[in-house]
Scaffold this active site. Structure first.
Site, PDB file in Angstrom:
ATOM      1  N   THR A 361      33.134  54.744  40.782  1.00  8.80           N
ATOM      2  CA  THR A 361      33.402  53.695  41.606  1.00  8.80           C
ATOM      3  C   THR A 361      32.544  53.511  42.605  1.00  8.80           C
ATOM      4  O   THR A 361      31.522  54.559  42.810  1.00  8.80           O
ATOM      5  CB  THR A 361      34.800  54.235  42.281  1.00  8.80           C
ATOM      6  OG1 THR A 361      35.711  54.559  41.315  1.00  8.80           O
ATOM      7  CG2 THR A 361      35.585  53.290  43.200  1.00  8.80           C
ATOM      8  N   THR A 420      45.795  53.920  42.387  1.00  2.00           N
ATOM      9  CA  THR A 420      44.132  54.217  42.527  1.00  2.00           C
ATOM     10  C   THR A 420      44.225  54.548  43.890  1.00  2.00           C
ATOM     11  O   THR A 420      44.889  53.906  45.017  1.00  2.00           O
ATOM     12  CB  THR A 420      43.299  52.840  42.309  1.00  2.00           C
ATOM     13  OG1 THR A 420      41.893  53.102  43.144  1.00  2.00           O
ATOM     14  CG2 THR A 420      43.979  51.641  43.245  1.00  2.00           C
ATOM     15  N   SER A 421      43.496  55.603  44.307  1.00  2.00           N
ATOM     16  CA  SER A 421      43.100  56.348  45.577  1.00  2.00           C
ATOM     17  C   SER A 421      42.471  55.290  46.478  1.00  2.00           C
ATOM     18  O   SER A 421      42.155  55.559  47.481  1.00  2.00           O
ATOM     19  CB  SER A 421      42.515  57.644  45.325  1.00  2.00           C
ATOM     20  OG  SER A 421      42.525  58.231  46.566  1.00  2.00           O
ATOM     21  N   GLY A 442      37.223  58.473  43.222  1.00  8.19           N
ATOM     22  CA  GLY A 442      38.686  59.085  42.458  1.00  8.19           C
ATOM     23  C   GLY A 442      39.652  59.498  43.482  1.00  8.19           C
ATOM     24  O   GLY A 442      39.584  58.817  44.680  1.00  8.19           O
TER      25      GLY A 442
END
Length: 538
Positions: A361, A420-421, A442
Site C-alpha cells: 500500500t 481495509t485498514s 495493512g
C-alpha cells in the site's frame, strides 16, 4: 517565508510530480492525482491503476469535505463458499486468509474489480482544476524515461515468503512482463539503483490521457484486460468493469478532547481509529511515560478491543449492518476503558496465527496555498502478480482478504468490498485543519496513525518526531513491537503475561506520512523514515 504548499509521500519521484503541479498552478487535488499516478509507476508493487483506495478531500473555500472511496469489490461471479473447502489459515494480524493453491493470493482469480483509475478520475472531475491529460504527463515521463530501484522498494521486493502466502518476488516474477521489467536472469529482484522503465505502461497512460477512464472500463483497454484475465481462468468480466463506480461519502466524525477527527466510512479503517481514540481519551496518557510498559499495555488493549469489533462487525455497509452508533459511542468507550483499568484483557480469536500479510500500500498527503487538503491511501492489496501483455500494470489481489467462511462480516459476496485498514484522516482544531495524514501498512495502518496522533496530542511532538517515534501494535493476543522498543520494556510486558513479538526493523507498524498546519500558518511535514519518504514544500 510561508510555505505555499506541501506534498508528503514515500516516493521522492512521486512527490516531485505533485509539487511541480502545485508550482504550475494546480490545486491540492490536481497535485494528489498527479502524485498518485506517478506512484503507480515508481512503486509498482505498492499501488496501481488496477488497485483500490480511499481519499479525503477538504476545500475550505467551498466548504466541501468528502471521501471518494474507490474500493475493489468482488466480481459478480464470486460466491460466498467458493473457497470454503480450501481454507487453511488466517494471518496473525487478521488481514487475510490462506487457501490451498493460493488462488486468492496469486494469479487471475485473486483480482477484484479495479477502482484506482476511476477514483483518481472522479477526484479530478469533482475537485481538480488542471486538464486531466496534464496530470498524467509526470507518470508518463517516469514510465518512459525511467527511474531506479530505491532501498525501501528493494527491501520489500526481497521479503521472505510467509506461511501460505506468495513471496513478493513471486509476485514480481509471476508474469513475463514482470520478470522482464523487475527481475534479474535468475528471477530475483533487480538490485538497488538498477534502472527501470516501463514503455508499455507509458503507452497505456498516453491512451488514458487522451481517452479518459472510459477506455479502461468500457473500451479497448477493458477488452484487452478481460481477454487476458478470463483466458487464464479469472472471473473478472466486462460487465464488472462497465458497472463499476466510486462511492462519494461524508466523513466519519469523531473527537478527541479539544479536537475533531474526520476519517473514512466502512469498509475503511476509520471506525477502528475513532474507537481507539474514544477509549484512550478516558486515560491520562500524559501521566504515563511515552512507550512505557503501562502506556503500551493501555494502548494495546484499546487496539485489541477495536480489532475484535472490526472482525465481528465492520464490512461493506451495502452488505453488512455495521453498528457504528454503538461502537463509536463515548459510553461504549467508557465501559471499555473501565475494563482495561480493572485489569481485564481483550481476546482476539484467530483461525491460525502462522502468517502475517504483506503490506502492499502507499499514501500521500497534500496541502496547497488555499488550505485545500488531500489525504489519499491506495493499494494493490496483495498484488496478483498478473500483468496483461502490452499494458504494463499489475492487477490487485483483493480477493485474498475476504473470509472464505460464509456468513461473516468479511465473507465473499458478488459486488462486495472487503475491509481495509486504510484511514486517511484530517484532524481539526478550532475548526481549522491541523493534521492531514495516513499510512500504508495493512492492518497496522490504523495503529500507526493512532500512535502518530497521540504523539502530537499527548506528548507535544512535532510532525517529523511523531511519525518517526518507535511503534507497537496488537491486532491479535500478541503485542508486536519494533526493534527500537527497549528490551527492558518488553521484559516488563512479558512478566505481566503478554506474549511479545519483536520485529527486526526499527521503522515498521505502518509508515505514516503527514502534514501539520501550524497556527502560525507554517506547514510542517512528517515523512516516515521506513519508506524513503520525503516532505517537499513549495
Amino acid at each position: 517565508m510561508k510555505r505555499k504548499g506541501m506534498v508528503v509521500c514515500p516516493q521522492p519521484e512521486a512527490a516531485e510530480s505533485g509539487i511541480e503541479v502545485l508550482r504550475a498552478g494546480g490545486n491540492a487535488i490536481d497535485a494528489a492525482v498527479a502524485c498518485a499516478l506517478a506512484q503507480t509507476v515508481v512503486d509498482p508493487l505498492m499501488c496501481g491503476i488496477a488497485g483500490f483506495g480511499t481519499a479525503a478531500v477538504y476545500r475550505p473555500g467551498s466548504g466541501q469535505h468528502e471521501y471518494v472511496d474507490f474500493h475493489a469489490p468482488a466480481p459478480a461471479a464470486a460466491r460466498p463458499d467458493m473457497w470454503e473447502h480450501l481454507l487453511e489459515g488466517e494471518a496473525r494480524d487478521g488481514f487475510g486468509f490462506s487457501i490451498r493453491g493460493r488462488l486468492n493470493d496469486l494469479g487471475p482469480q485473486s483480482i477484484g474489480v479495479p477502482g484506482t483509475l476511476m477514483g483518481l478520475s472522479r477526484l479530478h472531475q469533482r475537485h481538480g482544476t488542471m486538464p486531466w491529460r496534464e496530470l498524467l504527463q509526470p507518470a508518463i515521463a517516469w514510465a518512459r524515461e525511467g527511474y531506479f530501484v530505491r532501498p525501501a522498494m528493494h527491501l520489500f521486493w526481497s521479503d521472505e515468503p510467509m506461511a501460505g502466502r506468495a513471496a513478493n518476488r513471486e509476485r514480481l516474477a509471476y508474469s513475463a512482463s514482470g520478470r522482464q521489467m523487475y527481475c534479474r536472469a535468475d528471477g530475483s529482484p533487480k538490485p538497488i539503483g538498477a534502472p527501470l522503465s516501463n514503455p508499455d505502461y507509458a503507452d497505456t497512460l498516453e491512451q488514458l490521457a487522451q481517452e479518459g477512464h472510459d477506455s479502461f472500463y468500457r473500451g479497448d483497454i477493458a477488452r484487452r484486460m478481460i481477454d487476458d484475465i478470463q483466458g487464464a481462468g479469472g472471473i473478472l468480466s466486462l460487465d464488472d468493469l462497465a458497472h463499476y463506480d466510486v462511492r462519494c461519502t461524508p466523513p466519519l466524525l469523531g473527537s478527541y478532547k479539544n479536537r475533531r477527527i474526520t476519517t473514512n466510512q466502512p469498509p475503511g479503517g476509520g471506525a477502528m481509529l475513532l474507537e481507539m481514540l474514544n477509549i484512550l481519551e478516558a486515560f491520562e496518557l500524559q501521566g504515563l511515560a511515552h512507550n512505557s510498559p503501562e502506556y503500551i499495555q493501555a494502548v494495546c488493549e484499546a487496539m485489541k478491543i477495536a480489532t475484535a469489533d472490526k472482525d465481528r462487525f465492520i464490512g461493506d455497509p451495502a452488505f453488512v449492518e455495521v453498528p457504528l452508533e454503538r461502537i463509536l459511542s463515548k459510553a461504549y468507550a467508557a465501559e471499555a476503558a473501565a475494563a482495561i483499568r480493572a485489569g481485564e484483557r481483550a481476546r482476539v480469536t484467530r483461525l491460525d496465527s502462522a502468517a502475517v500479510v504483506p503490506r502492499d500500500t502507499t499514501h500521500l498527503s497534500v496541502v496547497d496555498n488555499d488550505g485545500n487538503c488531500v489525504a489519499l491511501t491506495h493499494s494493490l492489496g496483495m498484488p496478483s502478480g498478473v500483468i496483461t501483455p502490452g499494458l504494463g500494470f499489475m492487477y490487485n489481489g483483493c480477493m485474498g482478504v475476504f473470509d472464505p467462511r460464509p456468513g461473516r462480516a468479511g465473507s465473499i459476496a458478488p459486488g462486495k468490498s472487503r475491509f481495509t485498514s486504510s484511514c486517511p484522516s484530517i484532524v481539526f482544531k478550532d475548526d481549522r485543519p491541523e493534521i492531514v495524514l495516513g499510512a500504508p501498512g495493512g492492518t497496522q495502518i490504523a495503529m500507526g496513525v493512532l500512535q502518530t496522533l497521540l504523539n502530537v496530542f499527548e506528548f507535544g511532538m512535532d510532525m517529523q518526531q511523531a511519525v518517526s517515534a518507535p511503534r507497537f501494535s496488537s491486532t491479535s493476543d500478541m503485542i508486536d513491537v519494533c526493534n527500537r522498543i527497549p528490551r527492558r520494556t518488553t521484559d516488563a510486558l512479558q512478566a505481566a503475561g503478554y506474549p511479545v513479538a519483536r520485529n527486526p526493523f526499527g521503522y515498521t507498524i505502518g509508515w505514516v506520512h503527514a502534514i501539520r498546519l501550524r497556527e502560525d500558518g507554517e506547514l510542517e511535514g512528517g515523512a516516515d523514515p521506513g519508506r524513503d519518504g520525503v516532505a517537499y514544500a513549495l
